[in-house]
Motif scaffolding. Sequence first.
Motif, PDB file in Angstrom:
ATOM      1  N   GLU A 179     -33.667-106.122  59.799  1.00  0.00           N
ATOM      2  CA  GLU A 179     -32.682-106.236  60.972  1.00  0.00           C
ATOM      3  C   GLU A 179     -31.416-107.299  60.619  1.00  0.00           C
ATOM      4  O   GLU A 179     -31.452-108.247  61.264  1.00  0.00           O
ATOM      5  CB  GLU A 179     -33.582-106.902  61.957  1.00  0.00           C
ATOM      6  CG  GLU A 179     -34.776-106.222  62.515  1.00  0.00           C
ATOM      7  CD  GLU A 179     -34.410-105.020  63.342  1.00  0.00           C
ATOM      8  OE1 GLU A 179     -33.361-105.311  64.122  1.00  0.00           O
ATOM      9  OE2 GLU A 179     -35.141-104.093  63.272  1.00  0.00           O
ATOM     10  N   PRO A 180     -30.666-106.817  59.728  1.00  0.00           N
ATOM     11  CA  PRO A 180     -29.758-107.801  59.362  1.00  0.00           C
ATOM     12  C   PRO A 180     -28.551-107.683  60.511  1.00  0.00           C
ATOM     13  O   PRO A 180     -28.565-106.981  61.249  1.00  0.00           O
ATOM     14  CB  PRO A 180     -29.121-106.891  57.869  1.00  0.00           C
ATOM     15  CG  PRO A 180     -29.137-105.528  58.360  1.00  0.00           C
ATOM     16  CD  PRO A 180     -30.630-105.336  59.148  1.00  0.00           C
ATOM     17  N   THR A 181     -27.805-108.887  60.191  1.00  0.00           N
ATOM     18  CA  THR A 181     -26.653-109.071  61.279  1.00  0.00           C
ATOM     19  C   THR A 181     -25.510-108.003  60.909  1.00  0.00           C
ATOM     20  O   THR A 181     -25.048-107.556  62.034  1.00  0.00           O
ATOM     21  CB  THR A 181     -26.240-110.582  60.883  1.00  0.00           C
ATOM     22  OG1 THR A 181     -27.080-111.363  60.734  1.00  0.00           O
ATOM     23  CG2 THR A 181     -24.839-110.854  61.973  1.00  0.00           C
ATOM     24  N   ILE A 182     -25.222-107.547  59.801  1.00  0.00           N
ATOM     25  CA  ILE A 182     -24.336-106.665  59.212  1.00  0.00           C
ATOM     26  C   ILE A 182     -24.843-105.770  58.506  1.00  0.00           C
ATOM     27  O   ILE A 182     -25.519-105.813  57.625  1.00  0.00           O
ATOM     28  CB  ILE A 182     -22.926-107.203  58.855  1.00  0.00           C
ATOM     29  CG1 ILE A 182     -23.184-107.995  57.527  1.00  0.00           C
ATOM     30  CG2 ILE A 182     -22.231-107.971  60.056  1.00  0.00           C
ATOM     31  CD1 ILE A 182     -21.656-108.086  56.878  1.00  0.00           C
ATOM     32  N   LEU A 183     -24.305-104.433  58.609  1.00  0.00           N
ATOM     33  CA  LEU A 183     -24.545-103.304  57.813  1.00  0.00           C
ATOM     34  C   LEU A 183     -23.335-103.123  56.946  1.00  0.00           C
ATOM     35  O   LEU A 183     -22.401-102.897  57.408  1.00  0.00           O
ATOM     36  CB  LEU A 183     -24.996-102.053  58.655  1.00  0.00           C
ATOM     37  CG  LEU A 183     -25.677-100.904  58.005  1.00  0.00           C
ATOM     38  CD1 LEU A 183     -27.000-101.611  57.444  1.00  0.00           C
ATOM     39  CD2 LEU A 183     -25.768 -99.864  58.641  1.00  0.00           C
ATOM     40  N   LEU A 184     -23.444-103.383  55.699  1.00  0.00           N
ATOM     41  CA  LEU A 184     -22.229-103.343  54.790  1.00  0.00           C
ATOM     42  C   LEU A 184     -22.437-101.739  54.117  1.00  0.00           C
ATOM     43  O   LEU A 184     -23.393-101.699  53.203  1.00  0.00           O
ATOM     44  CB  LEU A 184     -22.503-104.318  53.806  1.00  0.00           C
ATOM     45  CG  LEU A 184     -20.853-105.010  53.283  1.00  0.00           C
ATOM     46  CD1 LEU A 184     -20.043-105.108  54.469  1.00  0.00           C
ATOM     47  CD2 LEU A 184     -21.304-106.349  52.614  1.00  0.00           C
ATOM     48  N   ALA A 185     -21.587-100.808  54.207  1.00  0.00           N
ATOM     49  CA  ALA A 185     -21.776 -99.601  53.258  1.00  0.00           C
ATOM     50  C   ALA A 185     -20.494 -99.260  52.620  1.00  0.00           C
ATOM     51  O   ALA A 185     -19.376 -99.463  53.075  1.00  0.00           O
ATOM     52  CB  ALA A 185     -21.708 -98.527  54.367  1.00  0.00           C
ATOM     53  N   ASP A 186     -20.882 -99.302  51.473  1.00  0.00           N
ATOM     54  CA  ASP A 186     -19.685 -99.133  50.324  1.00  0.00           C
ATOM     55  C   ASP A 186     -19.485 -97.803  49.900  1.00  0.00           C
ATOM     56  O   ASP A 186     -20.417 -97.165  49.269  1.00  0.00           O
ATOM     57  CB  ASP A 186     -20.036 -99.959  49.389  1.00  0.00           C
ATOM     58  CG  ASP A 186     -18.866 -99.817  48.083  1.00  0.00           C
ATOM     59  OD1 ASP A 186     -17.620 -99.241  48.313  1.00  0.00           O
ATOM     60  OD2 ASP A 186     -18.863-100.374  47.135  1.00  0.00           O
ATOM     61  N   GLU A 187     -18.551 -96.864  50.412  1.00  0.00           N
ATOM     62  CA  GLU A 187     -18.520 -95.530  50.010  1.00  0.00           C
ATOM     63  C   GLU A 187     -19.797 -94.685  50.074  1.00  0.00           C
ATOM     64  O   GLU A 187     -20.241 -94.138  49.395  1.00  0.00           O
ATOM     65  CB  GLU A 187     -18.139 -95.297  48.632  1.00  0.00           C
ATOM     66  CG  GLU A 187     -16.566 -95.949  48.385  1.00  0.00           C
ATOM     67  CD  GLU A 187     -15.321 -95.422  48.750  1.00  0.00           C
ATOM     68  OE1 GLU A 187     -15.658 -94.103  49.384  1.00  0.00           O
ATOM     69  OE2 GLU A 187     -14.291 -95.490  48.424  1.00  0.00           O
ATOM     70  N   PRO A 188     -20.234 -94.854  51.384  1.00  0.00           N
ATOM     71  CA  PRO A 188     -21.739 -94.235  51.484  1.00  0.00           C
ATOM     72  C   PRO A 188     -21.769 -92.759  51.601  1.00  0.00           C
ATOM     73  O   PRO A 188     -22.807 -92.202  51.025  1.00  0.00           O
ATOM     74  CB  PRO A 188     -22.326 -94.751  52.820  1.00  0.00           C
ATOM     75  CG  PRO A 188     -21.018 -94.947  53.870  1.00  0.00           C
ATOM     76  CD  PRO A 188     -19.911 -95.417  52.728  1.00  0.00           C
ATOM     77  N   THR A 189     -20.893 -92.122  51.741  1.00  0.00           N
ATOM     78  CA  THR A 189     -20.472 -90.731  51.447  1.00  0.00           C
ATOM     79  C   THR A 189     -19.948 -90.188  50.293  1.00  0.00           C
ATOM     80  O   THR A 189     -19.960 -89.141  50.119  1.00  0.00           O
ATOM     81  CB  THR A 189     -19.981 -89.910  52.926  1.00  0.00           C
ATOM     82  OG1 THR A 189     -18.773 -90.556  52.900  1.00  0.00           O
ATOM     83  CG2 THR A 189     -20.546 -90.603  54.156  1.00  0.00           C
ATOM     84  N   GLY A 190     -19.607 -91.114  49.452  1.00  0.00           N
ATOM     85  CA  GLY A 190     -18.803 -90.670  48.169  1.00  0.00           C
ATOM     86  C   GLY A 190     -19.540 -89.581  47.358  1.00  0.00           C
ATOM     87  O   GLY A 190     -18.707 -89.050  46.673  1.00  0.00           O
ATOM     88  N   ASN A 191     -20.820 -89.571  47.309  1.00  0.00           N
ATOM     89  CA  ASN A 191     -21.622 -88.685  46.338  1.00  0.00           C
ATOM     90  C   ASN A 191     -22.528 -87.733  47.119  1.00  0.00           C
ATOM     91  O   ASN A 191     -23.317 -87.085  46.824  1.00  0.00           O
ATOM     92  CB  ASN A 191     -22.838 -89.633  45.771  1.00  0.00           C
ATOM     93  CG  ASN A 191     -22.207 -90.278  44.539  1.00  0.00           C
ATOM     94  OD1 ASN A 191     -20.958 -90.381  44.292  1.00  0.00           O
ATOM     95  ND2 ASN A 191     -22.927 -90.862  43.717  1.00  0.00           N
TER      96      ASN A 191
END
Lengths: 247, 408
Positions: A179-191
Motif C-alpha cells: 500500500e505505498p504512497t506512490i507507484l513508480l514505474a520505469d518504462e513498464p511497457t518497454g519489454n
Amino acid sequence: MTTITTADLASRELAAPGRVVIELDAARKTYRTGDIEFEALRGIDCTIREGEYVAIVGPSGSGKSTLMNILGCLDVLTSGRYVLAGDDVERLDEDALAAVRNRRIGFVFQQFNLLPSLSAAANVELPLVYAKVAPAERKRRALAALAQVGLESKSGNRPGELSGGQQQRVAIARALVTEPTILLADEPTGNLDSTSTEEILGIFDDLHAVGRTIVLITHEADVASRAQTVHNVTDGRFVEHGAEARQ
Amino acid sequence: MTPRDLLDSSWRAIRSHVMRSLLTILGIIVGIASVVLTVGLGLGTQREVSAQIASLGSDLLIVTPGSSTDSSGMRGGFGSGTTLTVADANALASQVAVPDAIGVAPEMTSSLSIEYGDSNWTTDVTGTSTSWLEVRSRDLLYGSFITEDDEASQANVIVLGSDTAQELFGSTAVVGQDVTIDSQTFTIVGVLTSAGSSGDTSLDDLAIVPISTMSEELNSSSQSVQTIYIKAASSDLLSAASQESEALLLNLHGISSADSADFTIAVQSSLIDAATSVYQKLTVLLTGIAALALLVGGIGVMNIMLVSVTERTREIGLRKALGANPASIRNQFLTEAMILGLSGGALGVGIGVGLALALPAALGTTIVISGEALVLSVVVAVGIGAVFGVYPAARAARLAPIDALRAQ
C-alpha cells in the motif's frame, strides 16, 4: 482486475486536490567519474499530489532515469531538496531510506525484476518480508494483490512460466502489496508487445481511478498520453511544466 | 526477515548451485572428517592403553632389572638386565619389609615348546609364585592354580592359558592331562579364563609353572627373573609400597644411592602417562593438519560467496529497492555461508563416522566416536562459514542500490 463504478469516479472527481506527496525543489544531481563531471539533473522543481497520475517523458540521456532513482530513494540529490510524504529524504540514513522504499514506494521496472526461483506469490510477498509482516498475513495480502491484477490463479507459478505481460502484472502486485504512497514505474511497457502494453496501461488507469498516485517514466509519447499530467525532461530540466495531457 | 525467511532464501540459493556448493565445502568436509577420525583415533588409543593397563590393575608396581633413566632422561637397559632374582622376590613378599604389599609375583619367562601327543605348541612358559593369579587379576576356568607345596617340591604341574589349551588339545577342559616340555612330563592342574588381548599380544597364550620348577629344571642356565609384580593393598598405598620396595631392593643389592639403582620400579599410571603423551603429540600434529584443511575450506567458502555476491548484484539491488536494509542483506549472505559450513560439517561428520566404523576392521585399530566431538565439529564448521562469510556479506550489504540494480 479492480472494477470501478461510476460512483467511485464521481467521488474521486469531487474530492479536493490531494495533499502534496512529492516535492522537488531545485533538484540537482551531478555524477563524477574521475575528473569528468556530468550534470544529470540541473534544477528540477516538481510537485506531485496524492492521486495524481504523472508521466515523465524524455529521450534516453535526458535525466529521466536519474529522476526516477531520486524519486525512488535509490539515489540522493547533490543539491536541492526532495520531500516525500513530509519527510526530507536528504536527512535519512540508509536504514531509514530502506524503510521509505519499503513502505512508501512501489517500484515497477522495465525488466520486471522478479526472482526466478520464487513463485509469483512469494515474489509479491517479498516487500512484506522486509516489512516484518507475519507469514500468514503476508500470504493473504500477496494473494489479494495478485487478485487485484487478475492473477490469483497463477500465484503458484514461477516467473519463467508466465508471459511478459503476466510477469509485469506480478511486479505491479508486488509494488501494490505494501500500500505505498506512490507507484513508480520505469518504462513498464518497454519489454512488452502491444496487447500486454494495453493490459498494463489499463491496470494503471484503474489504479489511478481508485486514487493511487502514479509516476510513470517513459520515452513513448502514446504511453505518456494515458497520464493526467506529463512532464517533458530534456538535458536534466523540465521543458514544459505540467502540461495537461488529458482533459 | 524472520529466521525462517533467511533459511528459506539461503537454502534456495545454495540448491540452485548444488555442484558448486559441494565443491565449495569440500575443504570443510575433508577437514571435519579428519577431525572426527583424529579425535576418534586418539580416544581409541587412549582407551586401548587404559584398558590394557586396567587389566593389569591400577594398584600394581612393576619391578624390572636395569636402570630406567639416566641423568639425561634416556631409557637404558630397561628389562634387559639380570639383576633381579627369585631371592629378591621372596624378600619383597615379606610383610615386615614391605607391609603395604599384599602380593608379589616374580615372572621368569622362557619361550618353550609344549608337546601333547603329535601336536606341539611354542609359547611363553612363565615360572611364578602362587600370588600370580591375584596379582595379575586373573581367574581360573578349570582346576586349580599352583600351590605353595608345588613350589616347595618343584612339582611338574602346569596351568595353561585358554588359547594354549585350545591349540594343543582343541579344547579347554584338559585338567589332568599330561604334556611334555623338554622331555619332562607336566600334569595340567588348571586352565585360565580368557582375558582377551592386549594390543597385539594375546593374554591367553601362556603356560604357568612353579618358579622353582622353572629355575631348577627348565631354565637352569639363568636364575634371574624378568619382572616382579607387586600388588599394593590399595591404589592409595601404591607410592608407599613403591618406596618400601625400593629401599629393600637397594639394601639387598648393596646400593647406597637411588640414582644408581640396578632396577626400575614403574607404576601403571606412569606407563599410562608415557603412552598418552605420545598420542597427544600425534593428536596435535593431526589436528594441525585438520585445521589447515579447515582454513583452506573456509577460504573456499569466502571465494564462492564473493562470486555469489557478484552474480547476484541485481538481486541485491532489487531486494534493496523493495526495502531490504543493509543488515537484512548481510544476514542473508551470512546465513548462506553458515549453511554451507553446516552442510560441510554434517557431511564431514558423516564421512568421518563412516570411516571410523569401516577402518578399525581394516587396520585393527580402535576408533571411538565421541558425541561431543561430533557436535563440536559441526559447530566449528558453522563458525568457519560465519567467519569467512563476514567479508562477502559485508560487501553485499554495502552495495549501493542504484549500482546494484543497474548491474547486468
